[in-house]
Design a protein around this motif. Structure first.
Motif, PDB file in Angstrom:
ATOM      1  N   SER A   1       0.989  -1.251  -0.051  1.00  0.00           N
ATOM      2  CA  SER A   1      -0.050  -0.011   0.033  1.00  0.00           C
ATOM      3  C   SER A   1       0.962   1.178  -0.018  1.00  0.00           C
ATOM      4  O   SER A   1       2.016   1.381   0.421  1.00  0.00           O
TER       5      SER A   1
ATOM      6  N   ASN B   1      -2.592  -6.308  -0.277  1.00  0.00           N
ATOM      7  CA  ASN B   1      -3.234  -5.006  -0.002  1.00  0.00           C
ATOM      8  C   ASN B   1      -2.277  -4.157  -0.961  1.00  0.00           C
ATOM      9  O   ASN B   1      -1.074  -3.828  -0.985  1.00  0.00           O
TER      10      ASN B   1
ATOM     11  N   ASN C   1      -3.763  -0.904  -1.613  1.00  0.00           N
ATOM     12  CA  ASN C   1      -4.259   0.424  -1.364  1.00  0.00           C
ATOM     13  C   ASN C   1      -3.262   1.621  -1.658  1.00  0.00           C
ATOM     14  O   ASN C   1      -2.238   1.505  -1.569  1.00  0.00           O
ATOM     15  N   ASP C   2      -4.099   2.570  -2.304  1.00  0.00           N
ATOM     16  CA  ASP C   2      -3.524   3.684  -2.583  1.00  0.00           C
ATOM     17  C   ASP C   2      -2.219   3.511  -3.487  1.00  0.00           C
ATOM     18  O   ASP C   2      -0.889   3.932  -2.993  1.00  0.00           O
TER      19      ASP C   2
ATOM     20  N   ASP D   1      -7.496  -5.883  -1.074  1.00  0.00           N
ATOM     21  CA  ASP D   1      -7.536  -4.456  -1.280  1.00  0.00           C
ATOM     22  C   ASP D   1      -7.188  -3.636  -2.141  1.00  0.00           C
ATOM     23  O   ASP D   1      -5.811  -3.752  -2.292  1.00  0.00           O
TER      24      ASP D   1
ATOM     25  N   SER E   1      -8.339  -0.503  -2.868  1.00  0.00           N
ATOM     26  CA  SER E   1      -8.957   0.864  -3.089  1.00  0.00           C
ATOM     27  C   SER E   1      -8.026   2.047  -3.101  1.00  0.00           C
ATOM     28  O   SER E   1      -6.634   1.665  -3.242  1.00  0.00           O
ATOM     29  N   LYS E   2      -8.402   3.230  -3.770  1.00  0.00           N
ATOM     30  CA  LYS E   2      -7.923   4.248  -3.799  1.00  0.00           C
ATOM     31  C   LYS E   2      -6.576   3.996  -4.927  1.00  0.00           C
ATOM     32  O   LYS E   2      -5.334   4.306  -5.135  1.00  0.00           O
ATOM     33  N   ASN E   3      -7.282   3.520  -6.306  1.00  0.00           N
ATOM     34  CA  ASN E   3      -6.752   3.200  -7.411  1.00  0.00           C
ATOM     35  C   ASN E   3      -7.285   4.100  -8.507  1.00  0.00           C
ATOM     36  O   ASN E   3      -8.227   4.916  -8.447  1.00  0.00           O
TER      37      ASN E   3
ATOM     38  N   ASN F   1     -12.012  -4.780  -1.163  1.00  0.00           N
ATOM     39  CA  ASN F   1     -12.344  -3.424  -0.957  1.00  0.00           C
ATOM     40  C   ASN F   1     -11.975  -2.710  -2.335  1.00  0.00           C
ATOM     41  O   ASN F   1     -10.630  -2.655  -2.810  1.00  0.00           O
TER      42      ASN F   1
END
Length: 422
Positions: A193, A214, A216-217, A240, A242-244, A263
């Protein structure tokens, strides 16, 4: 001769006393050592390695280790799970079980063979270790968890410890997945992440024990199809993304049948894979703050504990359906439906590759039948509480409803579809 593993030494008398062992090993270095006798300490004395071999179990807390004699002292060896890196050595004096786990299976087999020879008093055809304390660096090489949270701490000139099971490399400004990570075959958790990764290599699927990933971001825009077809299908449980910047997930993504947590928050998703109902183990799904306009029909097949779709731009159902119905059906359409309905095996070695692609992406009618190129598509409203115990409000009006795209195989099925979905 040394074996890196996890070890637990427990007394054989515990069951008779009504006690239980804690059942958890610690990281250890188990050595087959030369234990000198009185005569062997004299100049010119002949050594007998097999007769003087002993077992030394060293841990981080006790680097000196505990020594156990081996000659005629092994009561039994339990090797049923040796191919999984597990074995138990039962000694006569003291009456203990030395439980070994998480060892390299090949090294463990060689180690046990040498122990048998030492037990019989035979010469061991392997150089024995000396009775010296194990250095801290020996344990560092075999640690199972590593956390890196800054670029300056990221290892550039040395490899990651081979036995790592959990690796976190966050805030390291990685532009791609470090290929050295793909050699860590024991990884169960990988956290990358807060980096700058733009694409995932298909070879990440070689991490056959990976359960949690994970990402994320980062800056992911796609999720590769080959990765969806890798061995991660059988292991990955938590993902996870998220934030891509992901706009769509391939339909093959739904082959991750073991997923329980997914996520997808803060991406640019326009739609979810229309075979999402195949994720039968999924319990937590979060896709908040995307650009979802509707949900696929198979969404109603999910059984979730938690669902979050807040902040999406769901549209009202279209009044007129999209009709792509061919009457009568083409031979190709009829054959495709039959192959899927009767679960006839297929592959690129049997039928052309493009036909395999069509079968892989076949749509499912609300009646349960399959359709490829001939269908009627409509949209209806679905109450999300029918698929999830907890639903985060879809809009600011407090409604937990969303439009669902449905595929209908025939006009008759289309007429009765509203009753089936509501």
């Amino acid at each position: 001769m040394r074996l890196h593993c996890e070890a637990e030494v427990r007394s054989c008398h515990l069951p008779t006393l009504g006690l239980k062992s804690r059942g958890k090993g610690v990281r250890a270095v188990v050595s087959l050592c030369q234990s000198p006798g009185r005569n062997e300490l004299e100049p010119g004395a002949r050594t007998e390695p097999g007769r003087r071999a002993c077992l030394l179990v060293s841990t981080m807390k006790d680097k000196q280790g505990i020594r156990y004699q081996l000659r005629e002292n092994i009561e039994q060896l339990f090797t049923k799970f040796v191919d999984e890196g597990k074995a138990t050595v039962r000694l006569k004096e003291p009456a203990v079980d030395i439980c070994l786990s998480k060892a390299n299976p090949g090294n463990l087999k060689s180690f046990l063979s040498a122990m048998r020879l030492a037990h019989r008093g035979c010469d061991v055809n392997t150089p024995l270790s000396t009775l010296k304390p194990v250095k801290t660096s020996e344990f560092e090489k075999y640690k199972t968890k590593m956390v890196i949270t800054s670029k300056k701490d990221y290892p550039l000139c040395k490899n990651f410890p081979y036995f790592l099971e959990q690796l976190q490399a966050s805030y390291c400004k990685l532009a791609q997945v470090d290929m050295r990570m793909l050699y860590l075959k024991n990884l169960t958790k990988l956290d990358l992440s807060h980096n700058c990764i733009k694409a995932l290599p298909a070879t990440i699927g070689d991490l056959t024990h990976l359960q949690e990933l994970n990402l994320n971001d980062n800056q992911l825009e796609t999720f590769s199809v080959p990765l969806c077809k890798s061995t991660l299908q059988k292991s990955l449980q938590i993902l996870d993304l998220s934030k891509n910047k992901i706009k769509a997930l391939p339909v093959q993504f739904c082959q991750f049948r073991e997923l329980t947590n997914l996520n997808l928050n803060d991406n640019e998703l326009i739609h979810l894979p229309f075979k999402i109902g195949q994720l039968t183990n999924l319990r937590f799904l979060s896709a908040a703050r995307n650009k979802l306009r509707n949900l696929p029909c198979e969404f109603k097949m999910l059984s979730l504990d938690y669902l979050d779709l807040f902040g999406n731009t769901f549209e009202k159902p279209e009044v007129l359906p999209i009709i792509k119905l061919q009457v009568p059906l083409t031979l190709l359409e009829s054959c495709g439906q039959a192959m899927l309905s009767y679960r006839i095996p297929y592959g690129p070695d049997i039928i052309p590759y493009h036909l395999c692609q069509d079968l892989d992406t076949a749509k499912t009618c609300v009646c349960g039948r399959f359709c490829l190129q001939s269908f009627i598509q409509g949209t209806t409203i679905m109450n999300l509480h029918s698929v999830a115990h907890t639903v985060v409000l879809v809009d600011n009006m407090g409604r937990a409803e969303a439009p669902v795209i449905s595929y209908f195989c025939s006009l008759t099925c289309f007429v009765n579809s509203s009753d089936m979905l509501n």
